[in-house]
Design a protein around this motif. Structure first.
Motif, mmCIF file in Angstrom:
data_model
loop_
_atom_site.group_PDB
_atom_site.id
_atom_site.type_symbol
_atom_site.label_atom_id
_atom_site.label_comp_id
_atom_site.label_asym_id
_atom_site.label_seq_id
_atom_site.Cartn_x
_atom_site.Cartn_y
_atom_site.Cartn_z
ATOM 1 N N SER A 70 -3.248 9.342 8.651
ATOM 2 C CA SER A 70 -4.293 10.381 9.003
ATOM 3 C C SER A 70 -4.682 10.978 7.867
ATOM 4 C CB SER A 70 -3.920 11.111 10.082
ATOM 5 O OG SER A 70 -3.007 12.157 9.824
ATOM 6 N N LEU A 71 -4.128 11.182 6.770
ATOM 7 C CA LEU A 71 -4.285 12.213 5.668
ATOM 8 C C LEU A 71 -5.220 11.369 4.643
ATOM 9 C CD1 LEU A 71 -1.056 13.858 4.794
ATOM 10 C CD2 LEU A 71 -3.021 14.851 6.079
ATOM 11 N N VAL A 72 -5.219 10.110 4.572
ATOM 12 C CA VAL A 72 -5.913 9.342 3.578
ATOM 13 C C VAL A 72 -7.241 9.703 3.784
ATOM 14 C CG1 VAL A 72 -5.887 7.172 2.297
ATOM 15 C CG2 VAL A 72 -3.800 7.906 3.140
ATOM 16 N N THR A 73 -8.124 9.946 2.626
ATOM 17 C CA THR A 73 -9.538 9.704 2.558
ATOM 18 C C THR A 73 -9.834 9.121 1.068
ATOM 19 O OG1 THR A 73 -9.927 11.803 1.052
ATOM 20 C CG2 THR A 73 -9.569 12.084 3.620
ATOM 21 N N PRO A 74 -11.148 8.721 0.860
ATOM 22 C CA PRO A 74 -11.399 8.063 -0.375
ATOM 23 C C PRO A 74 -11.207 9.008 -1.559
ATOM 24 C CG PRO A 74 -13.277 7.902 1.449
ATOM 25 C CD PRO A 74 -12.365 8.547 1.903
ATOM 26 N N GLN A 75 -11.045 10.298 -1.372
ATOM 27 C CA GLN A 75 -10.572 11.311 -2.396
ATOM 28 C C GLN A 75 -9.148 11.303 -2.520
ATOM 29 O OE1 GLN A 75 -13.335 12.120 0.074
ATOM 30 N NE2 GLN A 75 -14.719 11.127 -1.341
ATOM 31 N N THR A 76 -8.300 10.823 -2.003
ATOM 32 C CA THR A 76 -7.019 10.638 -1.909
ATOM 33 C C THR A 76 -6.407 9.927 -3.165
ATOM 34 O OG1 THR A 76 -6.882 11.195 0.399
ATOM 35 C CG2 THR A 76 -4.723 10.677 -0.972
ATOM 36 N N ARG A 77 -5.722 10.616 -4.068
ATOM 37 C CA ARG A 77 -5.423 9.780 -5.363
ATOM 38 C C ARG A 77 -4.010 9.853 -5.640
ATOM 39 N NH1 ARG A 77 -9.498 8.283 -5.192
ATOM 40 N NH2 ARG A 77 -11.418 8.446 -6.086
ATOM 41 N N VAL A 78 -2.981 10.783 -4.962
ATOM 42 C CA VAL A 78 -1.652 10.745 -5.570
ATOM 43 C C VAL A 78 -0.663 10.898 -4.374
ATOM 44 C CG1 VAL A 78 -0.153 11.973 -6.895
ATOM 45 C CG2 VAL A 78 -2.486 11.336 -7.895
ATOM 46 N N LEU A 79 0.519 10.441 -4.523
ATOM 47 C CA LEU A 79 1.448 10.713 -3.512
ATOM 48 C C LEU A 79 2.533 11.436 -4.327
ATOM 49 C CD1 LEU A 79 2.978 10.792 -0.583
ATOM 50 C CD2 LEU A 79 3.929 8.485 -1.654
ATOM 51 N N MET A 80 2.877 12.719 -3.955
ATOM 52 C CA MET A 80 4.025 13.247 -4.506
ATOM 53 C C MET A 80 5.267 13.213 -3.742
ATOM 54 S SD MET A 80 2.572 16.626 -6.298
ATOM 55 C CE MET A 80 3.921 17.036 -7.313
ATOM 56 N N LEU A 81 6.289 12.683 -4.395
ATOM 57 C CA LEU A 81 7.570 12.286 -3.433
ATOM 58 C C LEU A 81 8.891 13.312 -4.392
ATOM 59 C CD1 LEU A 81 9.230 10.713 -1.395
ATOM 60 C CD2 LEU A 81 9.556 8.963 -3.170
ATOM 61 N N CYS A 82 9.599 13.726 -3.288
ATOM 62 C CA CYS A 82 10.776 14.509 -3.863
ATOM 63 C C CYS A 82 12.102 13.540 -3.281
ATOM 64 C CB CYS A 82 10.917 15.995 -3.123
ATOM 65 S SG CYS A 82 12.109 16.838 -4.203
ATOM 66 N N ASN A 83 12.827 13.180 -4.157
ATOM 67 C CA ASN A 83 13.584 12.034 -3.748
ATOM 68 C C ASN A 83 14.844 11.953 -4.486
ATOM 69 O OD1 ASN A 83 14.815 9.338 -2.601
ATOM 70 N ND2 ASN A 83 13.864 8.406 -4.363
ATOM 71 N N PRO A 84 16.066 12.773 -4.210
ATOM 72 C CA PRO A 84 16.291 13.218 -2.884
ATOM 73 C C PRO A 84 15.507 14.430 -2.440
ATOM 74 C CG PRO A 84 18.334 12.669 -3.939
ATOM 75 C CD PRO A 84 17.244 12.451 -4.727
ATOM 76 N N GLN A 85 14.958 14.674 -1.274
ATOM 77 C CA GLN A 85 14.356 15.585 -0.700
ATOM 78 C C GLN A 85 14.805 16.894 -0.906
ATOM 79 O OE1 GLN A 85 12.756 17.672 1.481
ATOM 80 N NE2 GLN A 85 10.580 16.993 1.009
ATOM 81 N N ASN A 86 14.194 17.995 -1.460
ATOM 82 C CA ASN A 86 14.428 19.263 -1.605
ATOM 83 C C ASN A 86 13.273 19.922 -0.770
ATOM 84 O OD1 ASN A 86 14.852 21.838 -2.381
ATOM 85 N ND2 ASN A 86 14.266 21.488 -4.575
ATOM 86 N N PRO A 87 13.479 20.768 0.156
ATOM 87 C CA PRO A 87 14.868 21.309 0.587
ATOM 88 C C PRO A 87 15.657 20.818 1.965
ATOM 89 C CG PRO A 87 13.032 22.707 1.670
ATOM 90 C CD PRO A 87 12.436 21.453 0.981
ATOM 91 N N THR A 88 15.247 19.492 2.238
ATOM 92 C CA THR A 88 15.838 18.890 3.413
ATOM 93 C C THR A 88 17.161 18.095 3.096
ATOM 94 O OG1 THR A 88 14.716 16.887 3.387
ATOM 95 C CG2 THR A 88 13.544 18.855 4.455
ATOM 96 N N GLY A 89 17.276 17.889 2.066
ATOM 97 C CA GLY A 89 18.738 17.229 1.446
ATOM 98 C C GLY A 89 18.766 15.779 2.055
ATOM 99 N N ARG A 90 17.528 15.148 2.432
ATOM 100 C CA ARG A 90 17.455 13.810 2.807
ATOM 101 C C ARG A 90 17.482 12.907 1.406
ATOM 102 N NH1 ARG A 90 15.698 10.550 6.398
ATOM 103 N NH2 ARG A 90 16.841 9.189 5.154
ATOM 104 N N VAL A 91 18.524 11.891 1.846
ATOM 105 C CA VAL A 91 18.558 10.751 0.729
ATOM 106 C C VAL A 91 17.829 9.602 1.420
ATOM 107 C CG1 VAL A 91 19.655 9.049 -0.629
ATOM 108 C CG2 VAL A 91 20.516 11.666 -0.407
ATOM 109 N N PHE A 92 16.551 9.159 1.095
ATOM 110 C CA PHE A 92 15.838 8.368 1.703
ATOM 111 C C PHE A 92 16.419 6.882 1.707
ATOM 112 C CE2 PHE A 92 12.340 11.270 0.707
ATOM 113 C CZ PHE A 92 12.275 12.120 2.021
#
Length: 390
Positions: A154-176
């Motif tokens: 639902s977030l994507v528009t024609p002006q959406t360029r980048v995905l920033m990923l934190c992997n492992p995720q900080n601050p949740t501590g998830r290892v995707f």
């Protein structure tokens, strides 16, 4: 080494000149910024001292070849990812590199997606470069944090360029998991996004398989900046050295162009430290990880017993635990209440607009200091509850 870690006291830590222990008055226990309170490995100390006693002239252009080789071997052996030295920029600050990556991959006013709660410098970097932060809140349950793929779309528009990923995720501590990352990769390719993947905590992992996002396919390698370095794993944040890795030469050139010749060569002492970390400090790394895991389990057990209303998910990586205080009436002011009671944690709202009532605790300290912090947290919560009930 456990005995050395166990012996660390607050008096010891207050002699440290860094921001963690010097920002707040002595009446406050600071378990916030992600530094460890442990001494660095002797091998790293010795490497820094030997380099300081020898040659400290200009470093080799493009980074120390020995460091780059050690990095290549580490990424291959740990994550089965093949890179070459030409794919790497050695940088003096990964925090600054986040800003630069955003500026290299997008234009002011364009959208950058990131999953929240997230390391606050993601959101700061998006804002300070004039981009639009598109926050995708992860889904919380006591079983763990999960990506919300429906909301992502639902977030994507024609002006959406980048995905920033934190992997492992900080601050949740998830290892995707690989399956989660493959689904995220499909989303990236479907919408022709470029990716910044912060994988700085990849090695602070409690038995879960870390997958480098870019390694999933050649297509992803061509559109992804991967950030990695020894800072969190070996407690070297103050030395600053890190790596920006990308197999697309044009994207690396854009990174350099944004900096307009201001990117300095890596500090020779930080390079010596990184080389020692990756080639000599494996025993220290394993012992620290075991100590951190024991602290993680101890923190969880005490909170479940003494503060069962505080919610948190199982921690798979990192040495910070995100705590949910929303079951308490003081949750909107959780950070303020904790600080007034003498405990400094990271404010949940700094990780995303929807995360009031959360706080992040850093358990990379001695067991005695961790217990003092938990004792103080219990006292603060109980005192507030008594005030409300009266």
């Amino acid at each position: 080494m456990k005995e050395i870690f166990d012996a660390i006291t607050t008096a010891d830590c207050r002699t440290y000149p860094g921001s963690k222990w010097q920002t707040h008055p002595e009446s406050v226990l600071p378990l916030w910024v992600a530094d460890m309170d442990f001494p660095i490995a002797r091998e790293i100390q010795q490497a820094i001292q030997e380099r300081a006693a020898g040659f400290v002239g200009y470093p080799q252009h493009g980074g120390d070849p020995q460091v780059l080789l050690a990095l290549q071997e580490r990424l291959k052996s740990r994550f089965d990812w093949d890179i070459s030295a030409r794919d790497v920029l050695t940088v003096p600050s990964l925090g600054r590199a986040l800003h630069t990556c955003i500026a290299a991959l997008s234009e002011p006013g364009e959208g950058v997606i990131t999953q929240t709660p997230v390391y606050h410098r993601f959101l700061i970097g998006i804002r300070e470069t004039g981009r639009v932060a598109l926050e995708s809140p992860m889904l919380f349950s006591p079983a763990g944090w999960e990506l919300d793929f429906e909301q992502l779309e639902s977030l994507v528009t024609p002006q959406t360029r980048v995905l920033m990923l934190c992997n492992p995720q900080n601050p949740t501590g998830r290892v995707f998991s690989r399956l989660e990352l493959e689904k995220l990769a499909e989303f990236v390719l479907n919408h022709d996004l470029l990716v910044i993947s912060d994988e700085l905590h990849a090695d602070v992992n409690y038995g879960h398989q870390h997958t480098v996002f870019a390694s999933l396919s050649p297509e992803l390698e061509q559109r992804t900046f991967t950030l990695y370095g020894p800072g969190k794993t070996f407690n070297l944040a103050g030395l600053g050295l890190g790596f920006v890795i990308c197999k697309n030469p044009a994207l690396l050139d854009k990174f350099k162009q944004v900096l307009l010749g201001t990117l300095p060569e890596p500090n020779v002492l930080s390079s010596a430290a990184a080389l020692a970390a990756y080639t000599q400090a494996e025993v220290w790394e394993k012992e620290v990880l075991a100590y951190l895991q024991a602290n993680r389990d101890h923190l969880a057990a005490r909170l479940q017993k003494e503060l069962p209303e505080v919610q948190f998910a199982p921690l798979e990586a990192t040495y910070t635990q995100l705590l949910n205080f929303r079951n308490y009436s003081f949750a909107p002011e959780a950070q303020k209440v904790l600080l007034q009671g003498g405990l400094a944690l990271n404010e949940g709202s700094s990780f995303g607009k929807d995360f009031w009532g959360y706080a992040r605790i850093n358990f990379a300290t001695s067991r005695q200091i961790l217990d003092q912090a938990i004792d103080r947290m219990v006292q603060i919560v109980q005192a507030r509850q008594e005030t409300v009930s009266s």
